[in-house]
Enzyme design. Structure first.
Site, PDB file in Angstrom:
ATOM      1  N   GLU A 265     -30.864   0.850  41.364  1.00  0.00           N
ATOM      2  CA  GLU A 265     -30.754   2.182  41.968  1.00  0.00           C
ATOM      3  C   GLU A 265     -29.343   2.722  41.755  1.00  0.00           C
ATOM      4  OE1 GLU A 265     -31.921   1.831  46.064  1.00  0.00           O
ATOM      5  OE2 GLU A 265     -33.936   1.115  45.572  1.00  0.00           O
ATOM      6  N   HIS A 284     -35.067   6.222  47.528  1.00  0.00           N
ATOM      7  CA  HIS A 284     -34.813   5.332  48.669  1.00  0.00           C
ATOM      8  C   HIS A 284     -34.627   6.145  49.952  1.00  0.00           C
ATOM      9  CE1 HIS A 284     -33.309   1.010  49.525  1.00  0.00           C
ATOM     10  NE2 HIS A 284     -33.840   1.528  50.619  1.00  0.00           N
TER      11      HIS A 284
END
Length: 311
Positions: A265, A284
């Protein structure tokens, strides 16, 4: 200036002010991307508050010899070296339960969106097209089976919401004791993992990333899922084999997937998830809403202050 509390990622302003009123506090959300500045800021600090982008390991802890507590604005702890914290006698405080409703709502909304499959046609309709026949193939949630992998607090909330939509929840959790009240508080059928993947019309993941769960959703398990079934992952990215999932979606075996978490990420260049059909990607964010941010921040501020008072 030495600060007693360092906050390296975004936090509700009211909670920050609560901390400032009690101790000298440095609030700088950019510190998560500036490890050298963060390390320097920890000199003399007694508390560090993070989300999921700050890596709290032995090297960072060494820069904060007076650290007594790490507050986590969330529940996942894989960015925090718990063994290193224990060795240093640094208490780790997660915001358990404070964002559970946000995640559960995300799961149900994503499941409905994927099953119905009708909400991506805005541009077509606005341009004068009328894809009614194609979009009439959407499916209802009522009567479908939702498989919940991990039946902790969030998993149980998902089951309650799913039942309100007429879904039948089945669940698998090898860690939760069979006599735990969670199994009976929300009517749910407890099943083995392979049976869950084979029976569910929708699978949702609520497990931590551990050696036992890494790659849990493999090509083999994806192949066991019903044709047209959907997958939602709000747990940790490493639980899903992203390349295998992309292949299954491109082949049209799965009906769709929603991923809120990823192996890396933000997503790197060349990710196999780029351009995949029937795939929803979010950054997220499942556990983050205006309301949950307030709850999470308030809880961590209160618990960090309590821990410092007792240290």
């Amino acid at each position: 200036m030495t600060h007693s509390i360092v906050i390296s990622e975004f936090m509700d302003e009211a909670a920050v002010e609560t901390l400032r009123a009690a101790h000298p506090t440095l609030y700088d959300p950019s510190l998560a991307e500036a490890p050298e500045r963060l390390a320097a800021a920890l000199a003399g600090a007694r508390a560090l508050i993070v989300r999921n982008r700050t890596r709290v390991d032995g090297a960072l802890l060494a820069h904060g010899p007076e650290l007594a507590v790490v507050g986590r604005l969330g529940v996942g702890l894989d960015n925090i070296d718990l063994a290193a914290c224990r060795a240093r006698r640094v208490e780790v405080i997660p915001a358990t339960g404070a964002n559970a409703d946000s995640v559960a709502e995300y799961v149900i909304l994503a499941t409905g969106l994927l099953l119905r499959g009708t909400f991506g046609a805005t541009a077509e309709v606005a341009a004068g097209a009328w894809p009614r026949e194609r979009l009439a193939q959407g499916r209802e949630m009522a009567g479908k089976t939702i498989g919940i992998v991990g039946f902790g607090d969030i998993g149980r909330r998902v089951a309650k919401l799913a039942r309100a939509f007429g879904m039948a929840p089945i669940a698998h959790d090898p860690v939760l004791p069979t006599d735990h009240s969670g199994w009976t508080e929300t009517p749910v059928e407890r099943v083995e993992l392979e049976a869950l993947f084979a029976r569910a019309d929708a699978v949702t993941l609520h497990v931590p990333l551990t050696p036992a769960t890494e790659g849990l959703v493999s090509a083999a398990r994806l192949a066991r899922m019903k044709p047209g079934a959907v997958l939602v992952n709000t747990s940790r990215g490493g639980v899903v084999d992203e390349a295998a999932l992309a292949a299954s979606l491109r082949e049209g075996r799965l009906g769709g997937a929603a991923l809120d978490v990823f192996e890396t990420e933000p997503l790197p260049a060349g990710t196999p998830l780029a351009g995949v059909p029937n795939l929803l990607l979010t950054p997220h964010i499942a556990g983050l809403t205006v309301e949950s941010n307030t709850r999470v921040s308030t809880l961590i501020a209160e618990r960090v202050l309590m821990a410092l008072a007792m240290a």
